[in-house]
Structure formats: structure tokens, C-alpha cells
Design an enzyme around this catalytic site. Sequence first.
Site, PDB file in Angstrom:
ATOM      1  N   THR A 189     -55.047  13.813  -9.081  1.00 27.86           N
ATOM      2  CA  THR A 189     -55.390  13.160  -7.827  1.00 27.86           C
ATOM      3  C   THR A 189     -55.336  14.267  -6.791  1.00 27.86           C
ATOM      4  O   THR A 189     -54.706  15.288  -7.028  1.00 27.86           O
ATOM      5  CB  THR A 189     -54.306  12.107  -7.477  1.00 27.86           C
ATOM      6  OG1 THR A 189     -54.084  11.282  -8.597  1.00 27.86           O
ATOM      7  CG2 THR A 189     -54.715  11.246  -6.308  1.00 27.86           C
ATOM      8  N   ARG A 217     -61.254   0.022 -14.401  1.00 24.50           N
ATOM      9  CA  ARG A 217     -59.838   0.079 -14.018  1.00 24.50           C
ATOM     10  C   ARG A 217     -59.680   0.650 -12.608  1.00 24.50           C
ATOM     11  O   ARG A 217     -60.336   1.612 -12.232  1.00 24.50           O
ATOM     12  CB  ARG A 217     -59.085   0.965 -15.020  1.00 24.50           C
ATOM     13  CG  ARG A 217     -57.640   1.274 -14.649  1.00 24.50           C
ATOM     14  CD  ARG A 217     -57.471   2.713 -14.241  1.00 24.50           C
ATOM     15  NE  ARG A 217     -56.047   3.094 -14.119  1.00 24.50           N
ATOM     16  CZ  ARG A 217     -55.644   4.211 -13.530  1.00 24.50           C
ATOM     17  NH1 ARG A 217     -56.530   5.060 -13.045  1.00 24.50           N
ATOM     18  NH2 ARG A 217     -54.356   4.491 -13.451  1.00 24.50           N
ATOM     19  N   GLY A 219     -56.729   2.246 -10.163  1.00 26.47           N
ATOM     20  CA  GLY A 219     -55.366   2.782 -10.176  1.00 26.47           C
ATOM     21  C   GLY A 219     -54.698   2.585  -8.828  1.00 26.47           C
ATOM     22  O   GLY A 219     -55.100   1.738  -8.023  1.00 26.47           O
ATOM     23  N   ASP A 220     -53.670   3.398  -8.573  1.00 29.48           N
ATOM     24  CA  ASP A 220     -52.909   3.217  -7.331  1.00 29.48           C
ATOM     25  C   ASP A 220     -53.571   3.839  -6.105  1.00 29.48           C
ATOM     26  O   ASP A 220     -53.238   3.477  -4.975  1.00 29.48           O
ATOM     27  CB  ASP A 220     -51.501   3.810  -7.489  1.00 29.48           C
ATOM     28  CG  ASP A 220     -51.545   5.319  -7.710  1.00 29.48           C
ATOM     29  OD1 ASP A 220     -52.405   5.771  -8.494  1.00 29.48           O
ATOM     30  OD2 ASP A 220     -50.732   6.035  -7.120  1.00 29.48           O
ATOM     31  N   THR A 240     -49.352  10.741  -6.457  1.00 35.62           N
ATOM     32  CA  THR A 240     -50.136  11.165  -7.609  1.00 35.62           C
ATOM     33  C   THR A 240     -49.305  10.916  -8.856  1.00 35.62           C
ATOM     34  O   THR A 240     -48.170  11.373  -8.955  1.00 35.62           O
ATOM     35  CB  THR A 240     -50.533  12.650  -7.531  1.00 35.62           C
ATOM     36  OG1 THR A 240     -51.094  13.013  -8.804  1.00 35.62           O
ATOM     37  CG2 THR A 240     -49.342  13.562  -7.226  1.00 35.62           C
ATOM     38  N   GLY A 241     -49.854  10.170  -9.770  1.00 36.31           N
ATOM     39  CA  GLY A 241     -49.073   9.898 -10.967  1.00 36.31           C
ATOM     40  C   GLY A 241     -49.726   8.826 -11.795  1.00 36.31           C
ATOM     41  O   GLY A 241     -50.903   8.488 -11.592  1.00 36.31           O
ATOM     42  N   GLY A 243     -50.870   5.738 -12.351  1.00 37.87           N
ATOM     43  CA  GLY A 243     -51.178   4.739 -11.331  1.00 37.87           C
ATOM     44  C   GLY A 243     -50.563   3.370 -11.546  1.00 37.87           C
ATOM     45  O   GLY A 243     -50.081   2.740 -10.601  1.00 37.87           O
TER      46      GLY A 243
END
Lengths: 321, 321
Positions: A189, A217, A219-220, A240-241, A243
Site C-alpha cells: 500500500t 474484494r 480491503g481496508d 498498511t497491512g 486489510g
Amino acid sequence: MNKSFSLLMLLCFVYSCNSNKVDFAIVVHGGAGTILKKNMSDEMELAYKLKLEEAINAGYNILEKNGSSKDAVEQTIKILENSELFNAGKGSVLSNKGVVEMDASIMNGKNLNAGAISGIKTIKNPISAARLVMEKSEHVFLSGEGAEEFARLQGLDIIDNEYFITETRLKSLLNAKKRDSIKDNKFGTVGCVAIDKFGNITSGTSTGGMTNKKWNRIGDVPIIGAGTYANNNTCGISSTGWGEYFIRNVVAYDISSQIEYKKISIDLAAKNTLRKVKDLGGNGGVIGIDKNGNILMDFNTEGMYRGYKKSDGESEISIYK
Amino acid sequence: MNKSFSLLMLLCFVYSCNSNKVDFAIVVHGGAGTILKKNMSDEMELAYKLKLEEAINAGYNILEKNGSSKDAVEQTIKILENSELFNAGKGSVLSNKGVVEMDASIMNGKNLNAGAISGIKTIKNPISAARLVMEKSEHVFLSGEGAEEFARLQGLDIIDNEYFITETRLKSLLNAKKRDSIKDNKFGTVGCVAIDKFGNITSGTSTGGMTNKKWNRIGDVPIIGAGTYANNNTCGISSTGWGEYFIRNVVAYDISSQIEYKKISIDLAAKNTLRKVKDLGGNGGVIGIDKNGNILMDFNTEGMYRGYKKSDGESEISIYK
């Protein structure tokens, strides 16, 4: 200029040198994950650091010239989106169908305005689309073809999906399909948080999501409260990770709410939140700036591309733990 | 049965009568907005109340028979989705393009698992699709055609978009297009929170979004932290209101985080959060249950279709302030 005025000026100068006051600051990440020194050539390491530096300086220069944190965050993220090195814009990872589907969001800590887009395929700079949603629509979150139609109407650059696709990401997709899992795929990210001379905090995040992702999908990253949050009274955060774990822990807002309700530091708040993520089985990192200009860069992975620059002269660019 | 055992049983019985302990409970909303007594016929009012009662009882019966809060929430919301009265499932409002695009989410307070879908057009019961995302995918949030493909693969009922469209909603769209604004459109949503005999809290929310919405707009309903949140250690929340303001205030998680970090009641936390929403210019309502079974139903609009039922015998069904 009379004598007493000169003395006052001198005192102000001495005070400003000693107080180390942060007038403005910018912090950036380029993704967290299994980033190990042993797997990185010196050339690649240098390329990452130079691009992070270029992005940070672009935002810093805007802030220095009395620009807004919104402009600084947008321009900084555009540079990272335009680079093949990071999983955002050009160089985004590929979905299960072999296309790039990007998400981005931005939030203005002054008025809690926010804009987000998800699943877009033909907007050159997703962060600019998110900003237009924030400033030119009655909505916060637009998706898919609707988001692209909106961006087109606003005059943003439209570009073929091919533009975003790189050889490296094609190989990653083939490998991921062999493994048939999303679990081992390093996530990436880009994100940026800035505070300007007027005390306004802006946070922004942009991504291509997860390699081999299916079923459109999300994500966060485009989730206000998970991937991005900003509030002048507390802090700005970009995540960042993995999500899914960041959504379930409402990561960005969880940090802000601890500052607001528990009156603890941004560093301690982030530690608590990242521990919650880890306890559920997830990992990743966060960057942020609190209302006093304190910088946060924390992660529970092997590495995170990251860096910051403050008006008091402090700066750093790092990759590994 | 010996004498001392009988005495113990008696004591337990007396204690359980006096403590008013809530073993399980369910709370439901059918949307908030400009709902005024003067605009409602007696027949319509009765129809709303009967449907709310039917939905509450369906969930309550599951809880009473040692069922899970997940099952109770899903079944309760399905009844509201299948009714034309509410803006979710059949009877959803129409987008600017004249189609129904639905969002839903569900969260399990035991393990913070969550599932959400947005922009789906052909799944009869969106809440069931959200639950399948939670339980059968590695993801939290799926959207558009991808979400529908996933639901199809999981064996959910697929139905033509025409099924969802009602005459009332067609008229609303025509009126909204004349006004050319989203601002005056009453929003609607359905939601349910339940706590079962095992102390597990589940929250779910489902909606057709806003009349005349454009560009595949996503509201707060599928956003974990905004429209839906559940955590056995704090509470479960389902929101209904002007989605953009609920996203920007991270409404559902803001209530939970105040319970966690400020140690205040669910009622006071909700009041604080709804005031933040109002200060920005938004409005709406929230329902919830805390870990002790306390019921929340609060809103800053003229009305909210709502009701609850607790194992201690307390219950209520209301519409106006």
C-alpha cells in the site's frame, strides 16, 4: 527599525530555534510485509529510498510554501502511484482475473470530510479520484464503474488497465495461483499523512490490494476508520497491512479514539492497536502524525518502506526493522 | 432430591427472579428519518408494527431455544428484507439508473469476524450473503459482480432485480429526480443486534441505500465500524442514517470505543456520537446491546422504526419520538 523591536525579533528567533516547534511535517509509507535485507539488492534498496525521498520532498516543499496538507498528501501519493516500485497505481498487484483493481481514500482532519473509491481500473491516480469524491460529490465512497464515470466527468486522466500492469506483478500472480491462497502474499500500500502550517492534518492511502484477490474484494484502504482517518483534534493515520484484520479492528480510528478518550500518546495508542491486530492473527503497520506534529511509524512485520520530514529539520528514511 | 438441594434450587429461583438478569435479548430497527404521525395512516402504522414484531419474535425464538445470535440476527433481518415496507431487500430504494443496489454487513462479537457486501443486485437476502462472506471466505468485504458470483457459488437464491422494485420506490425516484438532490430523501435501513445465552453479540445491517444514488455510491451500512460493529467485551451496534456522516464519524465503533476507553454506558456513548453526527450536519439513529444486555435505541430524527425484546420480559415496539 528601533532597538527594542530588534531585540524582540532576536528573542523570537532564539525562542523558535530552541523550542524545536514543528510547524509542519510529512510521513510516508510504501507498504509493510516480509521485507528482508537479505532479499534486497543494493540497487533496489537505493531505488526505494530515492523514490520515498522524492515523494516526501514533494509534499514537504508544498507545506513549506504555505501549501495545504491536502495538496501535500495528494502530490506525494501521486509520485508513489506513478512509480512501479509500490503496490498502488502503476505497479499494482493483479487480481485473480489478471487485472488491476485499485482502492484509495483521503480524509481532511479539519472538517472530517472524506473521499474514497474502490475497484477502479482506468484512473491513472486513484488518490486524485478519492480527493474529487471528497470535494466535488455529496458522497464519501464511490465504487467500480460508477466511480470511474464520476472521475471521468471531473476531468481526471483515464488510462487503459494495461498501463498499470508490470512484469513483476504478473509473475507474482502466477506464483500466487500455484499456491492458491492469499495468505502468503506480501501486501503493499502507499500512504501519507501531513500537517500543514495551519494545523490541518490530512491522511491518504492508495493500493492495488492483494495479489490474486477475487470477487471484487475491498480491503481496508478505502474504509474510513480502518485504512485512513484524520482529525485535527487527535491525529492522522494511514495503514498498511492485511486489510481484513485492519477492518475488523477499525485500526486508524482505534488509534485516534485512544488519543481522544484515553489521553495517551500516538505511539502508545498505535502499539495497543497493532497488538490487537496481531492477537487476531493479522499484521501490518501504521504511520501517523498527531496534532502536535509527533511522528508515528510502527509495524509488526519484518519491514515497512517509510520516511518522514519535519520542519524542525528531523528526517528519516528506512526499510527494515 | 434431598432437602438441602431443594433449598438451594429455591434460592437460585428467587435470586433469578429478583436479579432481573437478561439471559438474551434482541433489538431491531427499520430505518430512521422524517417519520411523522400525521403522515401515517393507522393501517400503515399497524403494518409496520406487526412486521417489526414478527421479525423480533423470529429472532427471540431462536435465542430462547439456545440458538446463536448470528442465527437470530440473520433470520430477523431476512424477514425485514422480504417485506416491502423497509428499504432493504424487496422494497429497496432505486438508484439514479432505476435499479436496486443493496449493501449489507454482519459482525460476530465473539471473534470480531465480519462480512460485508455492497452493490449487489440479484441476491434475494443480502444479509445472508454478508454472513457467507464472514464464514466462507478469507475476505471481509466483497462488492458488485464479484460478490454476486461468490454468493452464487455458495448456493444462495439468485433473483431478478425486478423482484426488489416496488411502485412506491419508483415514485420516490421520480420525485427525487425532479428535486435533483439526495439531501431531502428519507433514508432507510434495517438492522438487528442480539445477545444470546452464551454472551455472544452479533450485529447486522442491510439497506438499499439512498434514493437516486449515483456512481455506485457505498454508504455506511457495509462499513464495519460505521454501520455495524460487534464486540462481546463492549457492545453490538447497528446504524441507520445519512450514511456519509456515519462513515465520517465511524459511528458504530465510536460508541464501542467510548464504552471500552471511557468506561461509560452505551446510552451516554451513543448520545455523544449522535451529537457529533448532528454537529457535522447529519442525522439518523442507532440501536445496540451492551455486554450486560442493556438495550440502546436512540436517534435525532423525527422517528425510527424500532423495537426490542429481552428474556426478562421487557419489550417495546415504537415508531415516533
